[in-house]
Enzyme design. Structure first.
Site, PDB file in Angstrom:
ATOM      1  N   GLU A   7     -38.130  50.086 -11.697  1.00 54.35           N
ATOM      2  CA  GLU A   7     -38.022  49.469 -10.320  1.00 54.35           C
ATOM      3  C   GLU A   7     -38.042  50.436  -9.324  1.00 54.35           C
ATOM      4  O   GLU A   7     -38.284  50.093  -8.199  1.00 54.35           O
ATOM      5  CB  GLU A   7     -36.651  48.631 -10.302  1.00 54.35           C
ATOM      6  CG  GLU A   7     -35.301  49.562 -10.259  1.00 54.35           C
ATOM      7  CD  GLU A   7     -34.245  49.015 -10.332  1.00 54.35           C
ATOM      8  OE1 GLU A   7     -33.996  48.070 -11.018  1.00 54.35           O
ATOM      9  OE2 GLU A   7     -33.266  49.586  -9.544  1.00 54.35           O
ATOM     10  N   ARG A  65     -28.186  38.739 -17.588  1.00 54.34           N
ATOM     11  CA  ARG A  65     -27.864  40.433 -17.453  1.00 54.34           C
ATOM     12  C   ARG A  65     -26.381  40.434 -17.307  1.00 54.34           C
ATOM     13  O   ARG A  65     -25.756  39.817 -16.496  1.00 54.34           O
ATOM     14  CB  ARG A  65     -28.684  41.062 -16.365  1.00 54.34           C
ATOM     15  CG  ARG A  65     -28.515  42.522 -16.345  1.00 54.34           C
ATOM     16  CD  ARG A  65     -28.980  43.248 -15.048  1.00 54.34           C
ATOM     17  NE  ARG A  65     -27.908  43.305 -13.781  1.00 54.34           N
ATOM     18  CZ  ARG A  65     -28.176  44.130 -12.997  1.00 54.34           C
ATOM     19  NH1 ARG A  65     -29.065  44.594 -12.662  1.00 54.34           N
ATOM     20  NH2 ARG A  65     -26.889  44.221 -11.991  1.00 54.34           N
ATOM     21  N   TRP A  99     -27.449  57.030  -9.774  1.00 55.19           N
ATOM     22  CA  TRP A  99     -27.144  55.488  -9.357  1.00 55.19           C
ATOM     23  C   TRP A  99     -28.069  54.700  -9.480  1.00 55.19           C
ATOM     24  O   TRP A  99     -29.147  54.682  -8.771  1.00 55.19           O
ATOM     25  CB  TRP A  99     -26.502  55.539  -8.105  1.00 55.19           C
ATOM     26  CG  TRP A  99     -25.716  54.220  -7.814  1.00 55.19           C
ATOM     27  CD1 TRP A  99     -24.410  53.755  -8.380  1.00 55.19           C
ATOM     28  CD2 TRP A  99     -26.285  52.907  -7.459  1.00 55.19           C
ATOM     29  NE1 TRP A  99     -24.259  52.587  -8.154  1.00 55.19           N
ATOM     30  CE2 TRP A  99     -25.223  51.882  -7.526  1.00 55.19           C
ATOM     31  CE3 TRP A  99     -27.699  52.515  -6.917  1.00 55.19           C
ATOM     32  CZ2 TRP A  99     -25.339  50.663  -7.127  1.00 55.19           C
ATOM     33  CZ3 TRP A  99     -27.677  50.998  -6.567  1.00 55.19           C
ATOM     34  CH2 TRP A  99     -26.411  50.196  -6.758  1.00 55.19           C
ATOM     35  N   HIS A 142     -28.645  51.838 -14.784  1.00 56.37           N
ATOM     36  CA  HIS A 142     -28.729  52.353 -13.553  1.00 56.37           C
ATOM     37  C   HIS A 142     -29.068  54.014 -13.933  1.00 56.37           C
ATOM     38  O   HIS A 142     -28.336  54.683 -12.839  1.00 56.37           O
ATOM     39  CB  HIS A 142     -27.753  52.120 -12.515  1.00 56.37           C
ATOM     40  CG  HIS A 142     -27.685  50.913 -11.586  1.00 56.37           C
ATOM     41  ND1 HIS A 142     -27.048  50.013 -11.781  1.00 56.37           N
ATOM     42  CD2 HIS A 142     -28.805  50.749 -11.060  1.00 56.37           C
ATOM     43  CE1 HIS A 142     -27.628  48.988 -10.955  1.00 56.37           C
ATOM     44  NE2 HIS A 142     -28.649  49.318 -10.436  1.00 56.37           N
ATOM     45  N   TYR A 180     -19.613  50.235 -10.832  1.00 53.13           N
ATOM     46  CA  TYR A 180     -20.364  49.583 -11.674  1.00 53.13           C
ATOM     47  C   TYR A 180     -20.493  48.272 -11.441  1.00 53.13           C
ATOM     48  O   TYR A 180     -19.791  47.413 -12.154  1.00 53.13           O
ATOM     49  CB  TYR A 180     -20.172  49.969 -12.960  1.00 53.13           C
ATOM     50  CG  TYR A 180     -21.667  50.042 -13.779  1.00 53.13           C
ATOM     51  CD1 TYR A 180     -22.864  50.162 -12.889  1.00 53.13           C
ATOM     52  CD2 TYR A 180     -21.676  49.643 -15.046  1.00 53.13           C
ATOM     53  CE1 TYR A 180     -24.128  50.116 -13.496  1.00 53.13           C
ATOM     54  CE2 TYR A 180     -22.781  49.659 -15.885  1.00 53.13           C
ATOM     55  CZ  TYR A 180     -24.158  49.799 -14.865  1.00 53.13           C
ATOM     56  OH  TYR A 180     -25.335  49.772 -15.572  1.00 53.13           O
ATOM     57  N   ARG A 183     -40.953  47.579 -15.182  1.00 57.09           N
ATOM     58  CA  ARG A 183     -40.349  46.802 -13.942  1.00 57.09           C
ATOM     59  C   ARG A 183     -40.815  46.902 -12.279  1.00 57.09           C
ATOM     60  O   ARG A 183     -40.028  46.857 -11.804  1.00 57.09           O
ATOM     61  CB  ARG A 183     -38.821  46.865 -13.981  1.00 57.09           C
ATOM     62  CG  ARG A 183     -38.317  46.201 -15.391  1.00 57.09           C
ATOM     63  CD  ARG A 183     -36.858  46.567 -15.391  1.00 57.09           C
ATOM     64  NE  ARG A 183     -36.134  46.334 -14.132  1.00 57.09           N
ATOM     65  CZ  ARG A 183     -35.813  45.406 -13.385  1.00 57.09           C
ATOM     66  NH1 ARG A 183     -36.389  44.287 -13.906  1.00 57.09           N
ATOM     67  NH2 ARG A 183     -35.133  45.423 -12.478  1.00 57.09           N
ATOM     68  N   GLU A 239     -36.677  39.088 -12.781  1.00 59.38           N
ATOM     69  CA  GLU A 239     -35.254  38.914 -12.473  1.00 59.38           C
ATOM     70  C   GLU A 239     -34.993  38.037 -11.239  1.00 59.38           C
ATOM     71  O   GLU A 239     -35.968  38.049 -10.376  1.00 59.38           O
ATOM     72  CB  GLU A 239     -35.031  40.720 -12.026  1.00 59.38           C
ATOM     73  CG  GLU A 239     -33.579  40.794 -11.462  1.00 59.38           C
ATOM     74  CD  GLU A 239     -33.319  42.250 -11.142  1.00 59.38           C
ATOM     75  OE1 GLU A 239     -34.096  43.037 -10.856  1.00 59.38           O
ATOM     76  OE2 GLU A 239     -31.893  42.597 -11.136  1.00 59.38           O
ATOM     77  N   GLU A 275     -31.966  48.332 -19.589  1.00 57.83           N
ATOM     78  CA  GLU A 275     -32.996  48.840 -18.283  1.00 57.83           C
ATOM     79  C   GLU A 275     -32.293  50.128 -17.856  1.00 57.83           C
ATOM     80  O   GLU A 275     -31.322  50.521 -17.883  1.00 57.83           O
ATOM     81  CB  GLU A 275     -32.769  47.727 -17.330  1.00 57.83           C
ATOM     82  CG  GLU A 275     -33.357  48.270 -16.013  1.00 57.83           C
ATOM     83  CD  GLU A 275     -33.199  47.152 -14.709  1.00 57.83           C
ATOM     84  OE1 GLU A 275     -32.545  45.952 -15.032  1.00 57.83           O
ATOM     85  OE2 GLU A 275     -33.163  47.567 -13.782  1.00 57.83           O
ATOM     86  N   ASP A 301     -28.276  46.633 -17.522  1.00 54.32           N
ATOM     87  CA  ASP A 301     -28.884  47.709 -16.676  1.00 54.32           C
ATOM     88  C   ASP A 301     -27.957  49.089 -16.512  1.00 54.32           C
ATOM     89  O   ASP A 301     -26.821  48.885 -16.073  1.00 54.32           O
ATOM     90  CB  ASP A 301     -29.148  47.184 -15.224  1.00 54.32           C
ATOM     91  CG  ASP A 301     -29.812  47.950 -14.440  1.00 54.32           C
ATOM     92  OD1 ASP A 301     -30.173  49.302 -14.629  1.00 54.32           O
ATOM     93  OD2 ASP A 301     -30.271  47.637 -13.153  1.00 54.32           O
TER      94      ASP A 301
HETATM   95  C1  CS2 Z   1     -30.950  46.954  -9.875  1.00 52.38           C
HETATM   96  C2  CS2 Z   1     -30.679  46.731  -8.231  1.00 52.38           C
HETATM   97  O1  CS2 Z   1     -31.851  44.616  -9.835  1.00 52.38           O
HETATM   98  C3  CS2 Z   1     -31.597  45.713 -10.350  1.00 52.38           C
HETATM   99  O2  CS2 Z   1     -31.992  45.962 -11.555  1.00 52.38           O
HETATM  100  O3  CS2 Z   1     -31.110  47.909 -10.328  1.00 52.38           O
HETATM  101  O4  CS2 Z   1     -29.886  46.049  -7.976  1.00 52.38           O
HETATM  102  C4  CS2 Z   1     -30.797  47.957  -7.273  1.00 52.38           C
HETATM  103  O5  CS2 Z   1     -29.762  48.777  -7.571  1.00 52.38           O
HETATM  104  C5  CS2 Z   1     -30.933  47.670  -6.057  1.00 52.38           C
HETATM  105  O6  CS2 Z   1     -32.100  46.949  -5.966  1.00 52.38           O
HETATM  106  C6  CS2 Z   1     -31.149  49.139  -5.120  1.00 52.38           C
HETATM  107  O7  CS2 Z   1     -32.041  48.710  -4.064  1.00 52.38           O
HETATM  108 MG    MG Z   2     -32.408  47.850 -12.029  1.00 57.02          MG
END
Ligand code: CS2
Ligand code: MG
Length: 411
Positions: A270, A153, A411, A220, A165, A291, A347, A244, A218
Site C-alpha cells: 500500500e 479483516r 506503523w 502494519h 492498534y 496492494r 479493500e 498484510e 494487517d
Molecule cells: C491500512 C491503512 O487500510 C489499510 O490496510 O494499512 O489504514 C493505512 O494505515 C492508512 O491508509 C494510512 O494512510
Molecule cells: Mg494496510
C-alpha cells in the site's frame, strides 16, 4: 506526435478540501469542455503534493493533447529527472487518472471498456472489523457477515497496550481524521504482547464463524522477518486469505525469510510508489497479493502494468482501499479490478461520510458484499467544487508507534 482528435488541455486546478478527511483533487479541463478528475491525496502530507502539482506539474500540461496519456506519464516520470517518491508519484497518478477519465468521456465508454472490458460480474471486497477486545471485534464482524460480506479483516487492541492498534483509547478509529490533536498521536507497541494475544482472535473467529468466511489481518509492518515467519506459521490453522504488511520491506529480500517458513498467503504494497518497489517480491514469488494503490503508485497506467507483471508470477492484485484514498482513486481502482484477469480482492471501508458524499458522487454500488462498477463514461465520478469549498483543509497526522521504552517503531 499529433493525432486527428486532439483534446487540448486548457485548465488544471488543484483543490484541497476536508469533507471528513483531507483530499487533494485534480481537475483537468480540455478546450472541448470535457474534464477529468484525479486523486493526489498523500495522508498527512496533502499540501506538499498540492504544491508540487500547482507549481511544477500544471504549467507543463496546458496546451498538451489529453489523449496522449502514455507520453504525458513518461514526461512526468522520466522527464523530471527525479524519479519515484510518494509526492511525485501521487502527482503523476492524479494526472493519469484524470486523463483516463477524459478519454473515457470522449469515447463515451467507461474506463474498464478501454482497458479490455469486464472479466467478472462484480468486484469481491473485504471489510474491517476492529475492536478493543476480541469479543467487540467479532461482534462487529458478525454485523458485517449479516450485511452479506464474505471477507473480513480482523484487528483487535493488544491487551496491556492501551489504545494501540486499530482502536484508539477514546475509541476514535485510527484512520479517522485526528484533527483535534496538534501533533501525531502516539501509540505504545510490544511485539511480545502482540504475539501472545493475536492467536486468540483467530481461534475465536473460526469458532464463531466456521471455515467459510475469509479472514484477513494487517500487521502494519511491525515485525522483523523471523517474527513474521513465526506469526505466519502460528496463523496457518486459521486459513487466512492473507496476512498484510507483516514486515516493512524497503528491503524486498526480507520477504524471502517469511515465505520460506509459512504457507499463510502474504500481501504487501500500500505504500509502494512504483513497480520497482515490488519487482523482486513479485518475480521471486515471495508474496501472493500486491496492494499498490492507484493514487500512490502512479495511476491506472502504472497499476495496469503492475497487474500484468504480477500475473506472470501468480500474484494477484488487492488494491489498498482505506478512507484516506478519495472516491476518485476508489473508482479508478474499481475499473482496474473489474478488468484485471489476476484480480484478487479489493479493500472496502464504506462509501464515505455524509460530507464526502456531498462533495463526491460516483456510480459504484455494493450488492451482497460485491462491488458493482457503473457504466457512465469515464470513471463515473464527479466532484462538486462549491460543496468542497465549504470544507477547508484541516491539518491531521497519522499516529506514530513507540516501543514501551520510547523507541520509535514502524506503523
Ligand atoms: C491500512 C491503512 O487500510 C489499510 O490496510 O494499512 O489504514 C493505512 O494505515 C492508512 O491508509 C494510512 O494512510
Ligand atoms: Mg494496510
Amino acid at each position: 506526435m499529433s493525432g486527428n482528435r486532439k483534446l487540448i488541455i486548457e485548465d488544471v486546478k488543484v483543490i484541497v478540501s476536508c469533507p471528513g478527511r483531507n483530499f487533494v483533487t485534480l481537475k483537468i479541463t480540455t478546450e472541448s469542455g470535457i474534464y477529468g478528475l484525479g486523486d493526489a491525496t498523500v495522508n498527512g502530507r496533502e499540501q506538499a503534493v498540492a504544491t508540487y502539482l500547482r507549481e511544477h506539474v500544471a504549467p507543463c500540461l496546458i496546451g498538451r493533447n489529453a489523449h496522449e496519456i502514455e507520453d504525458i506519464w513518461q514526461y512526468l516520470y522520466k522527464g523530471v529527472y527525479w524519479r519515484k517518491g510518494p509526492i511525485n508519484m501521487a502527482s503523476i497518478a492524479a494526472v493519469d487518472v484524470a486523463l483516463w477519465d477524459i478519454k473515457g468521456k470522449a469515447a463515451d465508454l467507461p474506463v474498464y471498456e478501454l482497458l479490455g472490458g469486464k472479466s467478472r460480474r462484480g468486484v469481491g471486497v473485504y471489510v474491517h472489523a476492529t475492536g478493543n477486545t476480541v469479543e467487540d471485534t467479532l461482534d462487529r464482524a458478525g454485523e458485517l457477515v449479516g450485511q452479506g460480506y464474505q471477507a473480513i479483516r480482523l484487528q483487535s487492541s493488544v491487551p496491556g497496550l492501551d489504545g494501540s492498534y486499530g482502536v484508539l483509547g477514546d475509541k476514535k478509529d485510527y484512520f479517522e481524521l485526528q484533527n483535534d490533536r496538534p501533533l501525531p498521536p502516539e501509540h505504545p507497541w510490544s511485539t511480545k504482547k502482540y504475539m501472545n494475544s493475536i492467536e486468540e482472535l483467530f481461534v475465536e473467529a473460526r469458532k464463531r464463524f466456521g471455515n467459510e468466511l475469509h479472514l484477513l489481518h494487517d500487521v502494519h509492518s511491525r515485525l522483523t522477518p523471523i517474527e513474521a515467519a513465526r506469526l505466519g506459521k502460528m496463523l496457518e490453522p486459521y486459513d487466512l486469505l492473507f496476512l498484510e504488511d507483516a514486515v516493512a520491506a524497503e528491503n524486498q529480500e526480507s520477504y524471502r525469510i517469511v515465505r520460506d517458513h509459512t504457507t499463510t498467503p502474504l500481501a504487501i504494497g500500500e505504500i509502494y510508489n512504483t513497480i520497482w518497489d515490488c519487482k523482486d517480491m513479485i518475480q521471486n514469488q515471495w508474496i501472493d497479493y500486491i496492494r499498490t494503490a492507484s493514487t500512490h503508485a502512479g495511476g491506472i497506467t502504472a497499476l495496469r502494468r503492475i497487474a500484468d507483471f504480477a500475473a506472470l508470477y501468480h500474484v494477484r492484485i488487492a488494491p489498498h482501499g482505506a478512507p484516506d484514498l478519495s472516491p476518485i482513486c476508489y473508482a479508478a481502482q474499481s475499473h482496474i479490478d473489474i478488468w484485471a484477469p489476476n484480480f484478487g480482492i479489493q479493500e472496502f471501508v464504506g462509501f464515505g461520510t455524509e460530507k464526502s458524499n456531498e462533495v463526491f458522487s460516483h456510480d459504484l454500488k455494493m450488492v451482497d458484499g460485491m462491488l458493482h462498477v457503473g457504466d457512465r463514461p469515464g470513471l463515473g465520478v464527479d466532484f462538486d467544487e462549491e460543496a468542497a469549498a465549504k470544507y477547508p483543509y484541516n491539518r491531521s497526522y497519522l499516529p506514530v508507534s513507540r516501543l514501551e521504552d520510547g523507541t520509535l517503531w514502524s506503523w
